[in-house]
Structure formats: C-alpha cells, structure tokens
Design a protein around this motif. Structure first.
Motif, PDB file in Angstrom:
ATOM      1  N   ASP A 115       0.847  -1.186   0.000  1.00 50.74           N
ATOM      2  CA  ASP A 115       0.000   0.000   0.000  1.00 50.74           C
ATOM      3  C   ASP A 115       0.891   1.248   0.000  1.00 50.74           C
ATOM      4  O   ASP A 115       1.914   1.283  -0.670  1.00 50.74           O
ATOM      5  CB  ASP A 115      -0.977  -0.048   1.171  1.00 50.74           C
ATOM      6  CG  ASP A 115      -2.204   0.835   0.958  1.00 50.74           C
ATOM      7  OD1 ASP A 115      -2.342   1.446  -0.122  1.00 50.74           O
ATOM      8  OD2 ASP A 115      -3.015   0.921   1.889  1.00 50.74           O
ATOM      9  N   SER A 116       0.557   2.262   0.744  1.00 52.77           N
ATOM     10  CA  SER A 116       1.322   3.512   0.693  1.00 52.77           C
ATOM     11  C   SER A 116       2.727   3.374   1.284  1.00 52.77           C
ATOM     12  O   SER A 116       3.606   4.183   0.979  1.00 52.77           O
ATOM     13  CB  SER A 116       0.555   4.643   1.370  1.00 52.77           C
ATOM     14  OG  SER A 116       0.233   4.290   2.681  1.00 52.77           O
TER      15      SER A 116
ATOM     16  N   ASP B  74       5.783   3.275  -1.103  1.00 48.38           N
ATOM     17  CA  ASP B  74       6.476   4.475  -1.567  1.00 48.38           C
ATOM     18  C   ASP B  74       7.881   4.592  -0.982  1.00 48.38           C
ATOM     19  O   ASP B  74       8.741   5.255  -1.573  1.00 48.38           O
ATOM     20  CB  ASP B  74       5.671   5.731  -1.229  1.00 48.38           C
ATOM     21  CG  ASP B  74       4.346   5.811  -1.981  1.00 48.38           C
ATOM     22  OD1 ASP B  74       4.148   5.047  -2.954  1.00 48.38           O
ATOM     23  OD2 ASP B  74       3.514   6.649  -1.590  1.00 48.38           O
TER      24      ASP B  74
ATOM     25  N   TYR C  80       1.564  -3.657  -5.445  1.00 48.36           N
ATOM     26  CA  TYR C  80       1.982  -2.257  -5.360  1.00 48.36           C
ATOM     27  C   TYR C  80       2.220  -1.620  -6.730  1.00 48.36           C
ATOM     28  O   TYR C  80       1.605  -0.598  -7.049  1.00 48.36           O
ATOM     29  CB  TYR C  80       3.223  -2.122  -4.476  1.00 48.36           C
ATOM     30  CG  TYR C  80       3.723  -0.704  -4.429  1.00 48.36           C
ATOM     31  CD1 TYR C  80       3.045   0.271  -3.709  1.00 48.36           C
ATOM     32  CD2 TYR C  80       4.853  -0.308  -5.133  1.00 48.36           C
ATOM     33  CE1 TYR C  80       3.472   1.590  -3.671  1.00 48.36           C
ATOM     34  CE2 TYR C  80       5.297   0.999  -5.104  1.00 48.36           C
ATOM     35  CZ  TYR C  80       4.601   1.946  -4.382  1.00 48.36           C
ATOM     36  OH  TYR C  80       5.018   3.249  -4.361  1.00 48.36           O
ATOM     37  N   LEU C  81       3.121  -2.157  -7.515  1.00 50.39           N
ATOM     38  CA  LEU C  81       3.450  -1.519  -8.799  1.00 50.39           C
ATOM     39  C   LEU C  81       2.282  -1.496  -9.780  1.00 50.39           C
ATOM     40  O   LEU C  81       2.026  -0.453 -10.396  1.00 50.39           O
ATOM     41  CB  LEU C  81       4.685  -2.181  -9.429  1.00 50.39           C
ATOM     42  CG  LEU C  81       5.996  -1.939  -8.680  1.00 50.39           C
ATOM     43  CD1 LEU C  81       7.133  -2.723  -9.333  1.00 50.39           C
ATOM     44  CD2 LEU C  81       6.328  -0.463  -8.606  1.00 50.39           C
TER      45      LEU C  81
ATOM     46  N   ASN D  75      -0.719  -1.154  -9.283  1.00 48.61           N
ATOM     47  CA  ASN D  75      -1.751  -0.222  -8.828  1.00 48.61           C
ATOM     48  C   ASN D  75      -1.187   1.147  -8.474  1.00 48.61           C
ATOM     49  O   ASN D  75      -1.787   1.893  -7.697  1.00 48.61           O
ATOM     50  CB  ASN D  75      -2.495  -0.835  -7.635  1.00 48.61           C
ATOM     51  CG  ASN D  75      -3.310  -2.020  -8.072  1.00 48.61           C
ATOM     52  OD1 ASN D  75      -4.320  -1.864  -8.736  1.00 48.61           O
ATOM     53  ND2 ASN D  75      -2.847  -3.213  -7.742  1.00 48.61           N
ATOM     54  N   SER D  76      -0.029   1.453  -9.045  1.00 48.16           N
ATOM     55  CA  SER D  76       0.587   2.757  -8.850  1.00 48.16           C
ATOM     56  C   SER D  76       1.112   3.231 -10.209  1.00 48.16           C
ATOM     57  O   SER D  76       1.159   2.456 -11.158  1.00 48.16           O
ATOM     58  CB  SER D  76       1.745   2.658  -7.847  1.00 48.16           C
ATOM     59  OG  SER D  76       2.885   2.087  -8.457  1.00 48.16           O
ATOM     60  N   PRO D  77       1.519   4.486 -10.301  1.00 50.37           N
ATOM     61  CA  PRO D  77       2.072   4.978 -11.564  1.00 50.37           C
ATOM     62  C   PRO D  77       3.536   4.566 -11.769  1.00 50.37           C
ATOM     63  O   PRO D  77       4.170   5.008 -12.713  1.00 50.37           O
ATOM     64  CB  PRO D  77       1.938   6.503 -11.428  1.00 50.37           C
ATOM     65  CG  PRO D  77       1.972   6.764  -9.972  1.00 50.37           C
ATOM     66  CD  PRO D  77       1.331   5.566  -9.328  1.00 50.37           C
ATOM     67  N   HIS D  78       4.059   3.688 -10.912  1.00 56.01           N
ATOM     68  CA  HIS D  78       5.476   3.332 -10.943  1.00 56.01           C
ATOM     69  C   HIS D  78       5.699   1.962 -11.567  1.00 56.01           C
ATOM     70  O   HIS D  78       4.780   1.152 -11.668  1.00 56.01           O
ATOM     71  CB  HIS D  78       6.041   3.352  -9.517  1.00 56.01           C
ATOM     72  CG  HIS D  78       5.792   4.641  -8.814  1.00 56.01           C
ATOM     73  ND1 HIS D  78       6.461   5.789  -9.124  1.00 56.01           N
ATOM     74  CD2 HIS D  78       4.922   4.958  -7.823  1.00 56.01           C
ATOM     75  CE1 HIS D  78       6.025   6.772  -8.361  1.00 56.01           C
ATOM     76  NE2 HIS D  78       5.078   6.292  -7.560  1.00 56.01           N
TER      77      HIS D  78
END
Length: 141
Positions: A62-63, A66, A104-105, A107-110
């Motif tokens: 999740d967060s 980062d 994580y990746l 569902n993220s812009p990364h």
C-alpha cells in the motif's frame, strides 16, 4: 480434578507455544501504513531485532511501498534524526531483504525501474512460505 488437568494442559501448551515464538530467528515486517511515525517505529523495531542477531525482512505494501522508490524522501523523525528510508537502508545493509508486494506496482504509476537498488517485487507464494515457516514471526504495521 478434570478441570485441573485441563488447565494444566492449557498452561503447558501455552508455555510451549510462547517458548517456540520467542525462539524465532526470522522476522517478517509487513509494513502497510503511510504514517511516518508508524513506518519509523516499525523500522526502529526491525533494526533492534536485527541487532539481537535475528534476520529481519520487510514487505512494503500500500502507501508504505512508496519507501521503496528512488525518489522517496520522507522527513526525519525525532529524536532519531533519521527518516524511514534511512532506517530501511540500515536494515538492508545488515542483510535484510526488502520487497514491495505484488499489488503495489500494478496499482501505482510506478514500475520496477523506479525501485531503489536491492528492492524487489515479492511473489505471493514466496511470502506465504515465509509467513507460515515455523521459525518466522510476522509483525504487521
């Protein structure tokens, strides 16, 4: 008499379980929180466990994922004068593996190129194996 026997059996099982848990030499920190203080405390504890000779590994979800990013720069915490990224780096220097959860990746812009050196993407089967290993304690933050 039967009540005393049952209580004795429960006490013996509890003692055996506690002794087993206290002898765990591997620790898996599941860090999900985006809270700076929660991240910091989890990693302070992880480093304290590692200093006692135990192996500590970290799964960032999740967060908290980062923290794995090259451009992560959370503020330093008092009284440590260290950020969660610095505390995570100290764990890595001590031999801890650090990974982001498989969700994580996607569902993220990364992507994986955005991860700091030495941080990988975990696979659910590998994490499930670690979580269920008899010599591993799991800590969730």
């Amino acid at each position: 008499m039967r009540m005393i026997t049952t209580l004795g059996a429960i006490a013996a099982l509890t003692a055996a379980f506690t002794a087993h848990a206290d002898n765990a030499e591997r620790h898996l920190l599941l860090l999900n929180s985006g809270s700076l203080q929660t991240q910091g405390m989890a990693l302070v504890l992880g480093n304290a466990i590692a200093e006692r000779g135990h192996r500590v590994d970290v799964l960032l979800c999740d967060s908290a994922g980062d923290l794995a990013l090259k451009d992560a720069a959370p503020a330093a915490l008092e009284p440590l004068k260290a950020s969660p990224v610095q505390l995570l780096g100290k764990l890595q220097q001590g031999g801890a593996t650090v990974s982001v959860c498989a969700l994580y990746l996607p569902n993220s812009p990364h992507d994986s190129n955005d991860l700091r050196e030495g941080i990988t993407v975990a696979t659910p089967p590998a994490i499930a194996e670690r979580m269920t290993a008899a010599d591993t304690r799991v800590h969730i933050f």
